[in-house]
Design an enzyme around this catalytic site. Sequence first.
Site, PDB file in Angstrom:
ATOM      1  N   ARG A  18      55.519 -26.992-134.265  1.00 27.43           N
ATOM      2  CA  ARG A  18      54.758 -28.198-134.616  1.00 27.43           C
ATOM      3  C   ARG A  18      53.987 -28.788-133.430  1.00 27.43           C
ATOM      4  O   ARG A  18      53.130 -29.644-133.601  1.00 27.43           O
ATOM      5  CB  ARG A  18      55.699 -29.263-135.204  1.00 27.43           C
ATOM      6  N   GLN A  78      68.944 -16.470-126.724  1.00 25.74           N
ATOM      7  CA  GLN A  78      69.357 -16.360-128.124  1.00 25.74           C
ATOM      8  C   GLN A  78      68.241 -15.587-128.826  1.00 25.74           C
ATOM      9  O   GLN A  78      67.133 -16.102-128.992  1.00 25.74           O
ATOM     10  CB  GLN A  78      69.512 -17.770-128.730  1.00 25.74           C
ATOM     11  N   GLU A 159      74.717 -32.292-142.910  1.00 19.74           N
ATOM     12  CA  GLU A 159      73.267 -32.124-142.839  1.00 19.74           C
ATOM     13  C   GLU A 159      72.645 -32.669-144.124  1.00 19.74           C
ATOM     14  O   GLU A 159      73.233 -32.561-145.200  1.00 19.74           O
ATOM     15  CB  GLU A 159      72.910 -30.646-142.662  1.00 19.74           C
ATOM     16  N   TYR A 361      34.715 -39.808 -98.814  1.00 18.06           N
ATOM     17  CA  TYR A 361      35.637 -38.701 -99.065  1.00 18.06           C
ATOM     18  C   TYR A 361      36.299 -38.311 -97.752  1.00 18.06           C
ATOM     19  O   TYR A 361      35.618 -37.938 -96.799  1.00 18.06           O
ATOM     20  CB  TYR A 361      34.902 -37.494 -99.660  1.00 18.06           C
TER      21      TYR A 361
HETATM   22  C1  UD1 Z   1      70.309 -30.965-135.658  1.00 15.82           C
HETATM   23  C2  UD1 Z   1      71.690 -31.361-136.156  1.00 15.82           C
HETATM   24  C3  UD1 Z   1      71.586 -32.664-136.946  1.00 15.82           C
HETATM   25  C4  UD1 Z   1      70.989 -33.741-136.080  1.00 15.82           C
HETATM   26  C5  UD1 Z   1      69.655 -33.289-135.513  1.00 15.82           C
HETATM   27  C6  UD1 Z   1      69.166 -34.285-134.498  1.00 15.82           C
HETATM   28  C7  UD1 Z   1      72.848 -29.243-136.566  1.00 15.82           C
HETATM   29  C8  UD1 Z   1      73.301 -28.299-137.606  1.00 15.82           C
HETATM   30  N1  UD1 Z   1      72.201 -30.304-137.023  1.00 15.82           N
HETATM   31  O1  UD1 Z   1      69.520 -30.675-136.771  1.00 15.82           O
HETATM   32  O2  UD1 Z   1      72.876 -33.069-137.404  1.00 15.82           O
HETATM   33  O3  UD1 Z   1      70.821 -34.940-136.811  1.00 15.82           O
HETATM   34  O4  UD1 Z   1      69.767 -32.019-134.857  1.00 15.82           O
HETATM   35  O5  UD1 Z   1      67.900 -33.926-134.025  1.00 15.82           O
HETATM   36  O6  UD1 Z   1      73.125 -29.049-135.400  1.00 15.82           O
HETATM   37  N2  UD1 Z   1      68.250 -24.545-131.441  1.00 15.82           N
HETATM   38  C9  UD1 Z   1      68.433 -23.361-130.797  1.00 15.82           C
HETATM   39  N3  UD1 Z   1      68.752 -22.278-131.534  1.00 15.82           N
HETATM   40  C10 UD1 Z   1      68.919 -22.316-132.872  1.00 15.82           C
HETATM   41  C11 UD1 Z   1      68.718 -23.542-133.529  1.00 15.82           C
HETATM   42  C12 UD1 Z   1      68.390 -24.644-132.785  1.00 15.82           C
HETATM   43  O7  UD1 Z   1      68.313 -23.276-129.572  1.00 15.82           O
HETATM   44  O8  UD1 Z   1      69.231 -21.278-133.466  1.00 15.82           O
HETATM   45  C13 UD1 Z   1      67.911 -25.731-130.665  1.00 15.82           C
HETATM   46  C14 UD1 Z   1      66.503 -26.236-130.930  1.00 15.82           C
HETATM   47  O9  UD1 Z   1      65.587 -25.710-129.971  1.00 15.82           O
HETATM   48  C15 UD1 Z   1      66.660 -27.731-130.767  1.00 15.82           C
HETATM   49  C16 UD1 Z   1      68.101 -27.995-131.147  1.00 15.82           C
HETATM   50  O10 UD1 Z   1      68.771 -26.768-131.043  1.00 15.82           O
HETATM   51  O11 UD1 Z   1      66.491 -28.128-129.411  1.00 15.82           O
HETATM   52  C17 UD1 Z   1      68.254 -28.569-132.562  1.00 15.82           C
HETATM   53  O12 UD1 Z   1      67.799 -27.660-133.507  1.00 15.82           O
HETATM   54  P1  UD1 Z   1      67.064 -28.115-134.841  1.00 15.82           P
HETATM   55  O13 UD1 Z   1      66.750 -26.914-135.614  1.00 15.82           O
HETATM   56  O14 UD1 Z   1      65.964 -29.063-134.530  1.00 15.82           O
HETATM   57  O15 UD1 Z   1      68.231 -28.917-135.591  1.00 15.82           O
HETATM   58  P2  UD1 Z   1      68.061 -29.994-136.727  1.00 15.82           P
HETATM   59  O16 UD1 Z   1      67.861 -29.314-138.011  1.00 15.82           O
HETATM   60  O17 UD1 Z   1      67.066 -31.001-136.321  1.00 15.82           O
END
Ligand code: UD1
Length: 462
Positions: A18, A78, A159, A361
Amino acid sequence: MTTPSLLTIVLGAGKGTRMKSALPKVLHRVAGLSMLGHVLRTTGAAGSAEVAAVVGPGMEVVAANAQRHAPGCKLFVQTEQLGTAHAVLAARPALEQHRGDVIVLYADTPLIRPATIVRLRQALDQGASVAVLGFQAAAPTGSGRLVTDATGTLLAIREEKDASPAERLIGVCNSGVMAFRTTNLADVLARIGNDNAKREYYLTDAVEVLRAMGGRGAVVLCDEAEVLGVNSRDQLAAAEAIWQERRRREVMLNGATLIAPSTVWFAYDTLIGQDVVIEPNVFFGPGVTVEDNVIIKANTHIDGADAKSKAGVVIRKGAEIGPFARLRPGADIGPEVHIGNFVEVKNARLEAGAKANHLSYIGDGRVGVGANIGAGTIFCNYDGFFKHFTDVGNGAFVGSNTSLVAPIKIGDGAFIGSGSVITKNVAADSLAIERVSQDERPGWAAKFRIAMQRRKADKAKA
Ligand code: UD1
Ligand code: MG
C-alpha cells in the site's frame, strides 16, 4: 529479583504494497530515520540485550539498515508470509538460544517509546506469561480485539475476521506488541495452527496456548497514537506529525523557544541547547547540534548529514542564523558567528565572531576568527572535477561581490576590494583588488544631459 535478559524480535517481512513504493515499507522515514531504525533504537533504549529482525526475501537493503541501527542484530528471512507467529518462528535459532523475556515489535510501528516497553515487562514481573500492549481504539475496525474477564485478565486475542458479533463490540485492541516470559517460546508458537479466516499462523493465539499450559495473560494500555501502524503514505505523514509534536514539546520543556512550534521540523537526532530561539519555518536534517543561546531566524533550512556526506552540522554558542539561510553537511558555525539571509554554507568552518550576512556561498573552506565576508561573496570551490579549499585568515575583510577561486589562501587581516576575482594567494595585511581601475570624467554627465535634451527638442519640432 533480577530482570531476565531481553530478546526483541522485530517483524518486518511484510511487503508494504500500500506504500506504492520501490523502497521496502520499513525503510520509509519518519524524522529522517527509517521506521525500522526508530524501532531498533527504541529496543536499545529499552534495555534489550539482543535483537533479531525478521525480513522478507530479497530485502538486503533492509538488512543493511538493521545492522546500521542495531549492530549485532541477528537477521532472519521469512521466505513466505504465513502470519505473525510464523514470522516469529523464522527467528527460531535466536529464540532457542535465548534465556529470558521476549518482546515482539513491528517495524512499521515506529512511535513506541522505551518507557512503554519497560511498563509492558512489569506485567511479566507481576506474574503474567504473556503481556499485550492494548489501546482504546477510536475506530476498532480491522484490529484484533482483547478479550478479557471481569478482573481484566486477558483470555484471548480475536482477529476481526474471526470475532463473534459480541467480540467485535470490544473497543480495546491489540497493538501487536507482545511480551513473553516462558521457558520455551518456540515450542509454544509451534503449537499454533492456522485454522482461522485468514489461514495464517497468528501470534495472538499464543495467549490461549499459554493459558492452556497454565499461564496467565495481561493487558497493558497505551495511547493509540503511540502504536500507530504505517501502511500507506498518509499514515506515514500521520506518524511524522505525532513524532514532531512530541519532539517540539520536549525541546520547549528543555528550555528552547519555538515561536510557531508546528512549523519547526526536527530530525530524530537533532540536539537543541538551552535558550535557543527558533523562529517559524525551520527544517532540520539529521546530525544537527545547536548549542545554547543560538537564534535561528525564519525560513532556514539545515540539511544536516546525508548518505554521501556523513558530517552533520554544528551551530555553536550564541550564533545567529538566517532568515533564509541554508546550512549543508559539514557546516561548523562558530560561537557568535552571524550567517544572514541567502547564505549557503557547506563543509566549511566559520570561527568565532565571523560574519557572512548576505547572499554568499561558503563551501569547502575556513573563515577565521572575526573575519567579514561581504555580500555576494562566492567561494568558487569546484572546477568541474575536484573540490578545492579556501582559507580566509583571522580578521580578514572580503569586500562585496568577490569570487575567491580555490584553492586559495587569504592571509590574516588582509583586505579584498569589492568585485574582485581572486585567483592568487593574498598575504596577511595586504590589500588585493582585481578589477579595472576607475576612470572618471568630470562634467561628462551634465554635458551629456544637455546634448540629449536638445536632441529631444529638435525631434519634437520636426
Ligand atoms: C496484527 C495482529 C492484530 C493487531 C494488528 C495491529 C496478528 C494475528 N494480528 O494484525 O491483532 O491488532 O496486527 O496492527 O498478529 N509480518 C511478517 N510476516 C508475516 C506476517 C506479518 O513479518 O507473515 C509482519 C508485518 O510486516 C507487520 C506485522 O508483522 O509488520 C503485522 O502483520 P499484519 O499482517 O499487518 O498483521 P495484522 O493483520 O494487521
Ligand atoms: Mg497490520
